[in-house]
Design a protein around this motif. Structure first.
Motif, PDB file in Angstrom:
ATOM      1  N   CYS A 117       0.778  -7.785   6.683  1.00  0.00           N
ATOM      2  CA  CYS A 117       0.832  -7.230   8.033  1.00  0.00           C
ATOM      3  C   CYS A 117       0.782  -5.700   8.022  1.00  0.00           C
ATOM      4  N   PRO A 118       0.734  -5.079   9.229  1.00  0.00           N
ATOM      5  CA  PRO A 118       0.706  -3.614   9.281  1.00  0.00           C
ATOM      6  C   PRO A 118       1.925  -2.959   8.622  1.00  0.00           C
ATOM      7  N   LYS A 119       3.096  -3.654   8.621  1.00  0.00           N
ATOM      8  CA  LYS A 119       4.279  -3.045   7.985  1.00  0.00           C
ATOM      9  C   LYS A 119       4.049  -2.910   6.476  1.00  0.00           C
ATOM     10  N   ALA A 120       3.401  -3.941   5.921  1.00  0.00           N
ATOM     11  CA  ALA A 120       3.083  -3.879   4.481  1.00  0.00           C
ATOM     12  C   ALA A 120       2.054  -2.776   4.222  1.00  0.00           C
ATOM     13  N   LEU A 121       1.152  -2.615   5.182  1.00  0.00           N
ATOM     14  CA  LEU A 121       0.135  -1.571   5.032  1.00  0.00           C
ATOM     15  C   LEU A 121       0.799  -0.185   5.008  1.00  0.00           C
ATOM     16  N   VAL A 122       1.772  -0.005   5.901  1.00  0.00           N
ATOM     17  CA  VAL A 122       2.489   1.281   5.934  1.00  0.00           C
ATOM     18  C   VAL A 122       3.241   1.496   4.619  1.00  0.00           C
ATOM     19  N   SER A 143       2.287   0.398   1.761  1.00  0.00           N
ATOM     20  CA  SER A 143       1.260   0.788   0.779  1.00  0.00           C
ATOM     21  C   SER A 143       0.923   2.265   0.944  1.00  0.00           C
ATOM     22  N   GLU A 144       0.827   2.705   2.198  1.00  0.00           N
ATOM     23  CA  GLU A 144       0.497   4.124   2.422  1.00  0.00           C
ATOM     24  C   GLU A 144       1.593   5.035   1.876  1.00  0.00           C
ATOM     25  N   ARG A 145       2.833   4.625   2.065  1.00  0.00           N
ATOM     26  CA  ARG A 145       3.934   5.462   1.550  1.00  0.00           C
ATOM     27  C   ARG A 145       3.898   5.532   0.032  1.00  0.00           C
ATOM     28  N   ARG A 194       0.210   9.932  -5.054  1.00  0.00           N
ATOM     29  CA  ARG A 194      -0.812  10.989  -4.985  1.00  0.00           C
ATOM     30  C   ARG A 194      -0.167  12.359  -5.203  1.00  0.00           C
ATOM     31  N   ALA A 195       1.022  12.540  -4.552  1.00  0.00           N
ATOM     32  CA  ALA A 195       1.726  13.832  -4.691  1.00  0.00           C
ATOM     33  C   ALA A 195       2.172  14.056  -6.128  1.00  0.00           C
ATOM     34  N   GLN A 196       2.298  12.965  -6.879  1.00  0.00           N
ATOM     35  CA  GLN A 196       2.730  13.098  -8.279  1.00  0.00           C
ATOM     36  C   GLN A 196       1.545  13.209  -9.235  1.00  0.00           C
ATOM     37  N   GLY A 197       0.342  13.317  -8.688  1.00  0.00           N
ATOM     38  CA  GLY A 197      -0.825  13.597  -9.542  1.00  0.00           C
ATOM     39  C   GLY A 197      -1.666  12.375  -9.883  1.00  0.00           C
ATOM     40  N   TYR A 198      -1.338  11.187  -9.345  1.00  0.00           N
ATOM     41  CA  TYR A 198      -2.157  10.005  -9.605  1.00  0.00           C
ATOM     42  C   TYR A 198      -3.398  10.044  -8.715  1.00  0.00           C
ATOM     43  N   SER A 199      -4.463   9.404  -9.168  1.00  0.00           N
ATOM     44  CA  SER A 199      -5.611   9.235  -8.279  1.00  0.00           C
ATOM     45  C   SER A 199      -5.850   7.730  -8.130  1.00  0.00           C
ATOM     46  N   PHE A 200      -6.811   7.364  -7.271  1.00  0.00           N
ATOM     47  CA  PHE A 200      -7.000   5.945  -6.952  1.00  0.00           C
ATOM     48  C   PHE A 200      -8.414   5.506  -7.276  1.00  0.00           C
ATOM     49  N   SER A 201      -8.519   4.261  -7.703  1.00  0.00           N
ATOM     50  CA  SER A 201      -9.830   3.717  -8.051  1.00  0.00           C
ATOM     51  C   SER A 201     -10.219   2.684  -6.993  1.00  0.00           C
ATOM     52  N   ARG A 202     -11.499   2.659  -6.652  1.00  0.00           N
ATOM     53  CA  ARG A 202     -11.955   1.698  -5.645  1.00  0.00           C
ATOM     54  C   ARG A 202     -12.244   0.332  -6.268  1.00  0.00           C
ATOM     55  N   GLU A 247      11.062   3.178  -4.482  1.00  0.00           N
ATOM     56  CA  GLU A 247      11.475   3.824  -5.736  1.00  0.00           C
ATOM     57  C   GLU A 247      11.202   2.929  -6.934  1.00  0.00           C
ATOM     58  N   SER A 248      11.450   1.604  -6.763  1.00  0.00           N
ATOM     59  CA  SER A 248      11.242   0.696  -7.894  1.00  0.00           C
ATOM     60  C   SER A 248       9.765   0.641  -8.254  1.00  0.00           C
ATOM     61  N   VAL A 249       8.895   0.605  -7.227  1.00  0.00           N
ATOM     62  CA  VAL A 249       7.459   0.531  -7.512  1.00  0.00           C
ATOM     63  C   VAL A 249       7.023   1.795  -8.247  1.00  0.00           C
ATOM     64  N   VAL A 250       7.466   2.931  -7.707  1.00  0.00           N
ATOM     65  CA  VAL A 250       7.028   4.191  -8.303  1.00  0.00           C
ATOM     66  C   VAL A 250       7.565   4.299  -9.728  1.00  0.00           C
ATOM     67  N   SER A 251       8.818   3.869  -9.950  1.00  0.00           N
ATOM     68  CA  SER A 251       9.286   3.995 -11.337  1.00  0.00           C
ATOM     69  C   SER A 251       8.594   2.991 -12.247  1.00  0.00           C
ATOM     70  N   ALA A 252       8.177   1.827 -11.706  1.00  0.00           N
ATOM     71  CA  ALA A 252       7.405   0.887 -12.544  1.00  0.00           C
ATOM     72  C   ALA A 252       6.061   1.527 -12.921  1.00  0.00           C
TER      73      ALA A 252
END
Ligand code: SF4
Length: 442
Positions: free
Chosen positions: A14-19, A21-23, A29-37, A104-109
């Motif tokens: 749903c849109p909440k999950a989308l938000v 994902s955006e967070r 991104r702010a930590q220097g990662y980039s994204f692959s399509r 936080e858990s996702v980012v630390s993983a």
């Protein structure tokens, strides 16, 4: 230039999950990662799942399977994450699993399985974040809010109930701080010893193993990072005893900041303080028997409504008996919205002032005696500042927190810089400070 690590993201639901994902993307991104399509270009794939209906669960499991087939390195988060067993049974090789809103858990993983590559030319932030403290020490906040309801305090009204961070997020931040130059980590919260109660001591994955959100487990892990670990705002709950073992072993600094506020049972009762039912004095004696080096810092309130002269004298005797190494004192002040404002027995200003002065006198006497015991010892100190004109360093021992406790003044401090950890011989002491010379060992 080093290549930024790339993440593939599959966002379901749903849109909440989308938000969510955006967070997650914004943080990474702010930590220097980039994204692959595509799967092929990603170093790791993040699947944000949905678990609302059985059909959505099935779709999420299939998406995880596809990411594993196409890429092989998959981190799962989102609503289906609460069914960790189901995911592990279907796809045993996923790298990490977390539930919804567990940013936080996702980012630390991600940090664990695809460490960020610091790049000083493009990074917006240093790895350890922006700090207002000097580089050599840092505060580490492990939770927000508080479940207690002390009658003089409105913090729970302002900040809400206890909300603990997952252990992996805290440990990841602590590691980054140590890598960034912190030699001392100061653990803070409103109630450090209650850590994890709100999240039922949930485990999170840190360096490939589960770590429970428990006061002892967290302190133990922090103690392995090679920095001084100092514990603030601890209440004397029975499980604090376990952490004394870590102090005795030298894993965590032998220092406890316990805001006792008072000692008289009747005042503690009207204050509605946590852990006031335990026999704290006996506990302190036991702690000191196990870890004779332990320094206890505390704050006290004098002139709380209803405090009698008898209550106050009880407090003075208690401070002496408990040998509170470092004591701060406040005169009671009503706070708008606090239940204590309804209490009777207002203590007149002159009585409050007199009690304040008497308490500080006793505290000074105890502190003087405790510090005098250190003279002749060789100790490690962390240097905060250097006074070049007088060739001396302003440092702290393991018994001194920055800003609130005393200092160790090191004379003949040639070649000593702020942030150095040095061995010194204590030559003298006064009410609050120690005086020392660099030891031969340096
Ligand atoms: S004073 Fe009491 S209620 Fe306020 S933050 Fe501390 S423990 Fe919580």
């Amino acid at each position: 230039m080093t290549q930024a690590p790339k993440i593939g993201l599959v966002s379901l639901g749903c849109p909440k999950a989308l938000v969510d994902s955006e967070r997650i993307m914004t943080t990474l991104r702010a930590q220097g990662y980039s994204f692959s399509r595509d799967y092929a270009g990603a170093d790791v794939v993040l699947v944000n799942t949905c678990g609302f209906l059985d059909s959505a669960k099935q779709e999420s499991l299939e998406a995880i399977g596809e990411a594993l087939n196409e890429n092989g390195r998959v981190i799962v988060t989102g609503c289906l994450g609460v069914e960790e067993e189901l995911i592990r049974k279907t796809h045993p090789s996923v790298l990490a699993i977390s539930g919804p809103h567990q940013y936080e858990s996702v980012v630390s993983a991600v940090h664990e399985h695809l460490p960020p590559v610091p790049n000083k030319f493009v990074d917006l932030l240093p790895e350890q974040g922006l700090k207002l403290t000097p580089r050599h020490y840092a505060y580490l906040k492990i939770s927000e809010g508080c479940n207690n309801r002390c009658s003089f305090c409105i913090i729970p009204q302002i900040r809400g109930d206890l909300a603990s961070r997952p252990a992996a997020g805290i440990l990841g931040e602590a590691e980054a701080l140590v890598r960034g130059g912190a030699k001392e980590l100061l653990v803070i919260s409103q109630d450090t010893s209650a850590y994890g109660v709100d999240i039922k001591y949930a485990t999170s994955n840190y360096r490939g193993r589960p770590v429970a959100a428990k006061f002892y487990d967290l302190a133990k892990e922090l103690g392995e990072l090679g920095a001084w670990v100092r514990l603030h705002y601890v209440y004397p709950y029975p499980h604090v005893d376990q952490v004394i073992h870590l102090m005795a072993e030298g894993k965590v600094l032998p220092y406890l900041d316990i805001p006792f506020q008072h000692a008289s049972p009747s005042v503690l009762k009207t204050m509605r303080r946590p852990a006031n039912q335990v026999k704290t004095l006996d506990r302190i004696h036991k702690w000191r028997a196990e870890c004779p080096d332990l320094a206890i810092r505390s704050n006290f309130i004098v002139g709380f409504p209803g405090e009698t002269e008898e209550d106050f004298e009880f407090l003075l005797d208690w401070i002496e008996e408990a040998e509170i190494d470092r004591a701060g004192c406040f005169k009671y002040e009503p706070v708008t919205g606090a239940p204590a404002n309804e209490l009777e027995g207002i203590v007149p200003d002159d009585v409050m002032q007199d009690r304040f002065e008497r308490l500080m006198e006793v505290a000074q006497h105890v502190s003087t005696g405790q510090l005098a015991k250190k003279v002749g010892q060789t100790i490690d100190v962390l240097v905060d500042d250097v006074d070049k004109d007088n060739n001396r360093a302003i440092a702290r021992s393991k018994w001194d927190a920055p800003e609130i406790d005393g200092q160790v003044i090191v004379n003949n401090a040639t070649n000593i810089k702020p942030g150095d950890l040095v061995s010194v011989l204590v030559t003298d002491s006064d009410e609050y400070d120690l005086f020392a010379e660099p030891s031969q060992a340096n």
